[in-house]
Design an enzyme around this catalytic site. Structure first.
Site, PDB file in Angstrom:
ATOM      1  N   LYS A 112     -10.262 -75.946 -46.116  1.00  0.00           N
ATOM      2  CA  LYS A 112     -11.239 -76.586 -45.243  1.00  0.00           C
ATOM      3  C   LYS A 112     -10.987 -78.076 -45.120  1.00  0.00           C
ATOM      4  O   LYS A 112     -11.129 -78.668 -44.058  1.00  0.00           O
ATOM      5  CB  LYS A 112     -12.657 -76.345 -45.776  1.00  0.00           C
ATOM      6  CG  LYS A 112     -13.329 -75.145 -45.150  1.00  0.00           C
ATOM      7  CD  LYS A 112     -14.832 -75.323 -45.200  1.00  0.00           C
ATOM      8  CE  LYS A 112     -15.561 -74.376 -44.267  1.00  0.00           C
ATOM      9  NZ  LYS A 112     -17.018 -74.530 -44.368  1.00  0.00           N
ATOM     10  N   LYS A 194     -11.797 -64.648 -33.951  1.00  0.00           N
ATOM     11  CA  LYS A 194     -12.991 -64.317 -34.725  1.00  0.00           C
ATOM     12  C   LYS A 194     -14.177 -65.131 -34.200  1.00  0.00           C
ATOM     13  O   LYS A 194     -14.021 -66.323 -33.910  1.00  0.00           O
ATOM     14  CB  LYS A 194     -12.712 -64.673 -36.190  1.00  0.00           C
ATOM     15  CG  LYS A 194     -13.881 -64.540 -37.114  1.00  0.00           C
ATOM     16  CD  LYS A 194     -13.477 -64.932 -38.538  1.00  0.00           C
ATOM     17  CE  LYS A 194     -14.649 -64.783 -39.476  1.00  0.00           C
ATOM     18  NZ  LYS A 194     -15.269 -65.971 -39.954  1.00  0.00           N
ATOM     19  N   LYS A 197     -18.858 -70.495 -34.675  1.00  0.00           N
ATOM     20  CA  LYS A 197     -19.410 -71.638 -33.932  1.00  0.00           C
ATOM     21  C   LYS A 197     -18.350 -72.713 -33.730  1.00  0.00           C
ATOM     22  O   LYS A 197     -18.351 -73.410 -32.723  1.00  0.00           O
ATOM     23  CB  LYS A 197     -20.633 -72.195 -34.643  1.00  0.00           C
ATOM     24  CG  LYS A 197     -20.298 -72.658 -36.044  1.00  0.00           C
ATOM     25  CD  LYS A 197     -21.505 -73.163 -36.753  1.00  0.00           C
ATOM     26  CE  LYS A 197     -21.096 -73.743 -38.086  1.00  0.00           C
ATOM     27  NZ  LYS A 197     -20.253 -72.847 -38.929  1.00  0.00           N
TER      28      LYS A 197
END
Ligand code: TRP
Length: 327
Positions: A112, A194, A197
């Site tokens: 991330k 996928k 948001k």
């Protein structure tokens, strides 16, 4: 009844991927377990600290959708993390016994941090995300934590922290939880990736019907099927992937066959999907309207959830503080 706990980050509006994945599962579990479900607003702050004001809006959207999708405050406890400051209190105590190496090794941490280029995630809070999550879980002495496969490394840290606490203090106040992994349908976004948001490819529960319609009708399909009369390959179409989640077995078969034989066009196929999608969404929209027409309802449910959560959290904190011999 065994205890289940899970949380969701208010880092965006709830979409149909979250609904079919996590939320429907939560609704099922409330029948069989003593469930605690919460909005992890502090967690959302770890990645959204530069723009904290949106978190409140997302929190309200999540709470409304929890109820609209069928969480029943008579059967489960619904609350907001930051309203139970014991989460922070346990977090700080757990942070003392958590080796840095454990956190640096979490696969999602490095991923991330690299992936999200537009934010500086080199913060203390972001590294400590799994410690806060561990506090969320251990505070309620939960046996099971329903989560997606991506959360398993966090659960592993939680278990390690519980074991380390037991080892250091010869005390079993903190219970090692187990992930409750359910086969979730993978929901494809309108662009074929996928649904997420962050990809801007989601259908949100608060999208008005005409927006849902537009998102579906403008989806790409099998790009190699140029003309209506060309036979297509359903597996190449993200619309078909959504059929797999929302349509009946017969209809899935029917559209697949129709596509392969050029018996139906992409618009026909999308209309069938829309009909089925609306069948899932309409009762939720209806319930949202009903709840929105009763001001104070959500606040009242959360207030009583916070009260129930606090009672359990204080019990755990009393044991933990006793164990550490805090003043
Ligand atoms: N990390 C979880 C997610 O992103 C959210 C979360 C925070 C959570 N605290 C939790 C999930 C405790 C389960 C239990 O999905």
């Amino acid at each position: 009844m065994e205890r289940v706990l899970s949380g969701m980050q208010p880092s965006g509006y709830l979409h149909i991927g979250n609904l079919m994945g996590a939320l429907h599962n939560w609704v099922r579990l409330q029948e069989e377990y003593e469930c605690f479900y919460f909005v992890a607003d502090w967690h959302a702050l770890t990645t959204n600290y530069t723009n904290p004001s949106v978190i409140r809006d997302y929190t309200e959207d999540l709470l409304l959708n929890f109820l609209a999708a069928g969480l029943d405050p008579e059967k489960c406890t619904i609350f907001v993390q930051s309203k139970v400051p014991e989460h922070a209190e346990l977090h700080i105590l757990l942070s003392m016994i958590t080796p840095l190496g454990w956190l640096e090794r979490v696969p999602t941490y490095k991923e991330k941090k690299e992936e999200i280029r537009n934010k500086d995630l080199g913060t203390y809070g972001f590294l400590g995300y799994p410690v806060l999550q561990s506090a969320d879980i251990l505070l309620y002495r939960a046996r099971y934590v329903p989560v997606g496969i991506d959360q398993v490394p966090h659960l592993e840290i939680t278990r390690e922290i519980a074991r380390r606490f037991a080892f250091l203090y010869k005390d079993d106040a903190l219970i090692e939880p187990e992930p409750l992994l359910t086969e979730f349908p993978k929901v494809t976004g309108v662009d074929g990736r996928k649904m997420s948001k962050s990809y801007d490819n989601a259908v949100y529960l608060n999208d008005p019907p005409e927006v849902v319609e537009k998102k579906i009708l403008t989806m790409v399909t099998d790009t190699q099927r140029m003309r209506r009369t060309d036979p297509g390959d359903p597996e190449r179409s993200p619309v078909f992937q959504l059929h797999k989640v929302f349509s009946s077995k017969d209809e899935i078969e029917e559209v697949a066959e129709g596509c392969r034989k050029a018996a139906i066009g992409c618009i026909d196929c999308k209309k069938i999907l829309l009909k089925n999608l609306f069948r899932v969404l309409e009762p939720i929209w209806e319930k949202r309207r009903e709840i929105s027409g009763r001001p104070g309802l959500v606040e009242g449910i959360v207030a009583s959830g916070v009260q129930k959560a606090t009672a359990v959290a204080r019990e755990t904190m009393a044991m933990v503080k006793e164990t550490l011999g805090m003043y």
